[in-house]
Motif scaffolding. Structure first.
Motif, PDB file in Angstrom:
ATOM      1  N   ILE A 147       0.880  -1.397  -0.046  1.00 12.24           N
ATOM      2  CA  ILE A 147       0.048   0.089   0.117  1.00 12.24           C
ATOM      3  C   ILE A 147       0.904   1.090   0.254  1.00 12.24           C
ATOM      4  N   LEU A 148       0.665   2.209  -0.825  1.00 15.81           N
ATOM      5  CA  LEU A 148       1.421   3.358  -1.118  1.00 15.81           C
ATOM      6  C   LEU A 148       0.520   4.653  -0.510  1.00 15.81           C
ATOM      7  N   VAL A 149       1.151   5.313   0.591  1.00 21.53           N
ATOM      8  CA  VAL A 149       0.388   6.496   1.195  1.00 21.53           C
ATOM      9  C   VAL A 149       1.252   7.667   1.121  1.00 21.53           C
ATOM     10  N   PRO A 150       0.760   8.738   0.024  1.00 19.17           N
ATOM     11  CA  PRO A 150       1.739   9.860  -0.108  1.00 19.17           C
ATOM     12  C   PRO A 150       1.355  10.632   1.080  1.00 19.17           C
TER      13      PRO A 150
ATOM     14  N   LEU B  34      -1.640  12.831   7.828  1.00 16.50           N
ATOM     15  CA  LEU B  34      -1.629  11.949   9.018  1.00 16.50           C
ATOM     16  C   LEU B  34      -2.775  11.083   9.057  1.00 16.50           C
ATOM     17  N   ASN B  35      -4.129  11.734   9.055  1.00 19.31           N
ATOM     18  CA  ASN B  35      -5.224  11.185   9.006  1.00 19.31           C
ATOM     19  C   ASN B  35      -5.433  10.149   8.162  1.00 19.31           C
ATOM     20  N   ALA B  36      -5.015  10.243   6.791  1.00 15.83           N
ATOM     21  CA  ALA B  36      -5.085   9.026   5.750  1.00 15.83           C
ATOM     22  C   ALA B  36      -4.173   7.926   6.110  1.00 15.83           C
ATOM     23  N   VAL B  37      -2.750   8.125   6.848  1.00 15.27           N
ATOM     24  CA  VAL B  37      -2.231   7.262   7.394  1.00 15.27           C
ATOM     25  C   VAL B  37      -2.908   6.435   8.331  1.00 15.27           C
ATOM     26  N   ARG B  38      -3.279   6.995   9.375  1.00 10.70           N
ATOM     27  CA  ARG B  38      -4.092   6.129  10.453  1.00 10.70           C
ATOM     28  C   ARG B  38      -5.272   5.290   9.884  1.00 10.70           C
ATOM     29  N   TYR B  39      -6.050   6.081   8.653  1.00  9.20           N
ATOM     30  CA  TYR B  39      -7.173   5.428   7.988  1.00  9.20           C
ATOM     31  C   TYR B  39      -6.625   3.891   7.526  1.00  9.20           C
ATOM     32  N   ALA B  40      -5.385   4.042   6.785  1.00  9.59           N
ATOM     33  CA  ALA B  40      -4.961   2.923   6.032  1.00  9.59           C
ATOM     34  C   ALA B  40      -4.536   1.984   6.899  1.00  9.59           C
ATOM     35  N   LEU B  41      -3.822   2.364   7.878  1.00  4.42           N
ATOM     36  CA  LEU B  41      -3.330   1.211   8.977  1.00  4.42           C
ATOM     37  C   LEU B  41      -4.535   0.501   9.745  1.00  4.42           C
ATOM     38  N   ASP B  42      -5.553   1.317   9.907  1.00  5.51           N
ATOM     39  CA  ASP B  42      -6.561   0.515  10.566  1.00  5.51           C
ATOM     40  C   ASP B  42      -7.561  -0.187   9.534  1.00  5.51           C
TER      41      ASP B  42
ATOM     42  N   CYS C 150       0.626  -6.565   5.692  1.00  7.56           N
ATOM     43  CA  CYS C 150       1.076  -5.307   4.619  1.00  7.56           C
ATOM     44  C   CYS C 150       2.261  -4.701   4.789  1.00  7.56           C
ATOM     45  N   GLU C 151       2.557  -4.283   3.503  1.00  7.08           N
ATOM     46  CA  GLU C 151       3.944  -3.339   3.407  1.00  7.08           C
ATOM     47  C   GLU C 151       3.580  -2.079   3.065  1.00  7.08           C
ATOM     48  N   PHE C 152       3.776  -0.986   4.070  1.00 10.25           N
ATOM     49  CA  PHE C 152       3.204   0.257   3.666  1.00 10.25           C
ATOM     50  C   PHE C 152       4.448   1.101   3.244  1.00 10.25           C
ATOM     51  N   TYR C 153       4.205   2.147   2.083  1.00 10.41           N
ATOM     52  CA  TYR C 153       5.296   2.665   1.464  1.00 10.41           C
ATOM     53  C   TYR C 153       4.731   4.104   1.692  1.00 10.41           C
ATOM     54  N   PHE C 154       5.472   4.907   2.406  1.00  9.52           N
ATOM     55  CA  PHE C 154       4.940   6.087   2.699  1.00  9.52           C
ATOM     56  C   PHE C 154       5.760   7.121   1.826  1.00  9.52           C
ATOM     57  N   LEU C 155       5.241   7.876   0.961  1.00  7.94           N
ATOM     58  CA  LEU C 155       6.002   8.678  -0.118  1.00  7.94           C
ATOM     59  C   LEU C 155       5.732  10.311   0.221  1.00  7.94           C
ATOM     60  N   ASN C 156       7.028  10.916   0.230  1.00 12.22           N
ATOM     61  CA  ASN C 156       7.188  12.362   0.404  1.00 12.22           C
ATOM     62  C   ASN C 156       7.644  13.027  -0.953  1.00 12.22           C
ATOM     63  N   VAL C 157       7.105  13.849  -1.476  1.00 13.58           N
ATOM     64  CA  VAL C 157       7.717  14.760  -2.510  1.00 13.58           C
ATOM     65  C   VAL C 157       7.930  16.023  -2.123  1.00 13.58           C
TER      66      VAL C 157
ATOM     67  N   ILE D 106      -3.754   5.241  -0.836  1.00 12.06           N
ATOM     68  CA  ILE D 106      -4.422   5.640  -0.171  1.00 12.06           C
ATOM     69  C   ILE D 106      -3.985   7.080   0.231  1.00 12.06           C
ATOM     70  N   MET D 107      -4.898   7.989   0.020  1.00 11.69           N
ATOM     71  CA  MET D 107      -4.428   9.670   0.382  1.00 11.69           C
ATOM     72  C   MET D 107      -5.612  10.344   0.750  1.00 11.69           C
ATOM     73  N   GLY D 108      -4.983  11.379   1.494  1.00  5.52           N
ATOM     74  CA  GLY D 108      -5.960  12.339   1.960  1.00  5.52           C
ATOM     75  C   GLY D 108      -6.410  13.438   0.952  1.00  5.52           C
ATOM     76  N   THR D 109      -7.512  13.957   1.189  1.00 10.64           N
ATOM     77  CA  THR D 109      -8.193  14.509  -0.026  1.00 10.64           C
ATOM     78  C   THR D 109      -8.074  16.323   0.002  1.00 10.64           C
ATOM     79  N   GLN D 110      -7.884  16.831   1.255  1.00 12.00           N
ATOM     80  CA  GLN D 110      -7.950  18.247   1.384  1.00 12.00           C
ATOM     81  C   GLN D 110      -6.819  19.008   0.535  1.00 12.00           C
ATOM     82  N   GLY D 111      -7.424  20.107   0.081  1.00  7.72           N
ATOM     83  CA  GLY D 111      -6.634  20.765  -1.098  1.00  7.72           C
ATOM     84  C   GLY D 111      -5.889  21.728  -0.144  1.00  7.72           C
ATOM     85  N   ALA D 112      -4.443  22.192  -0.727  1.00  6.52           N
ATOM     86  CA  ALA D 112      -3.527  22.809   0.081  1.00  6.52           C
ATOM     87  C   ALA D 112      -4.330  24.033   0.640  1.00  6.52           C
TER      88      ALA D 112
END
Length: 279
Positions: free
Chosen positions: A5-8, A16-24, A31-38, A114-120
């Motif tokens: 699972i990839l979580v940007p 962070l909320n999306a990360v928690r949701y994915a883990l739960d 699972c292998e979780f890959y956290f990606l930061n650009v 899996i990613m969060g949806t809030q615009g910047a």
């Protein structure tokens, strides 16, 4: 085999909320979780002729900051949500998000994003930021699950699946929907929103095929007569207190007609439930 699972993340509250949701959501599976930061560089613009190189002071400083934030994220996970079935990997990338996603999905054989949806900008009414919309439109190699900012995880028990019955379904397209439903004993509500209530013979055949595919999970079929399709979907999801909306994202077809950019924002704002785009 482990699910990948990839979580940007940009390390924001929403990410962070999306990360928690994915883990739960996948706490019962290995699972292998890959956290990606650009990461970005303040002095770099697309019009600049100079692209910062690895090894340069500015590049290494920005990368180090990204890695520091990852260390904090992994520490938080270890304190609050550590799961012996889960393993975690971090990727710091100087790239465009779309390209970084594409490369990571290919190189790591990713099953789900899996990613969060809030615009910047956090503008009221714009729950689906442009990055999320673009990801849901462009990522074709795997499903994308978008988590609105204010959604706190609860095990999904009601999933709405909108369809027009105009396409033949394939079991592999619905694998992730079925997996989530089976994992959480969720009920899938298939909803047909249309100005015309009657189905053609082709639509009836596709509906029968869908019924066969869904036979392993609780499901039901619903028809709503409504001109505004997005309103029909969100109203139905709210009335059933649904926990997720899932749809098959066929290029230039379902997504383009129903989940066009303004409607994605509208659905995100009104429904405030996770959206699963299947491919």
């Amino acid at each position: 085999m482990d699910k990948r699972i990839l979580v940007p993340t940009d390390f924001s509250k929403n990410a962070l909320n999306a990360v928690r949701y994915a883990l739960d959501l996948y706490k019962k599976l290995h699972c292998e979780f890959y956290f990606l930061n650009v990461f970005r560089l303040d002095s770099y613009t697309t019009s600049s002729l100079l692209v910062p190189e690895p090894g340069s002071a500015e590049y290494e400083k920005a990368k180090a900051k990204s890695e520091e934030e990852f260390a904090k994220l992994l520490e938080m996970i270890a304190l609050h949500q550590d799961n012996h079935k889960h393993s975690y990997y971090t990727i710091s990338s100087f790239n465009f998000l779309s390209e970084a996603l594409k490369q990571t999905i290919a190189h790591k054989d990713i099953d789900l994003v899996i990613m969060g949806t809030q615009g910047a900008s956090g503008t009221k009414g714009v729950i689906f930021g442009s990055n999320t919309v673009n990801t849901m439109e462009k990522v074709r190699a795997c499903p994308v699950l978008a988590i609105p900012e204010n959604v706190r995880y609860t095990s999904p028990k009601e999933i709405v699946f909108p369809t027009d019955y105009k396409s033949t379904y394939k079991r592999k397209e619905l694998n992730y929907l079925l997996e989530i439903a089976q994992l959480h004993q969720a009920h899938i509500r298939v909803i047909y929103v249309s100005k015309k209530m009657d189905l053609t013979e082709e639509q009836e055949n596709n509906k029968r095929l869908l019924k066969e595919i869904l036979e392993t999970v609780d499901h039901s079929f619903h028809t709503i007569c409504e001109k505004d399709i997005s309103y029909g979907i969100t109203s139905f999801a709210e009335s059933k207190k649904s926990d997720m909306i899932a749809f098959i994202n066929r290029k230039h077809y379902f997504f383009g007609s129903i989940f066009s950019r303004p409607l994605v924002k509208e659905i995100g704002y009104n429904a405030t439930v996770p959206i699963l785009a299947l491919h």
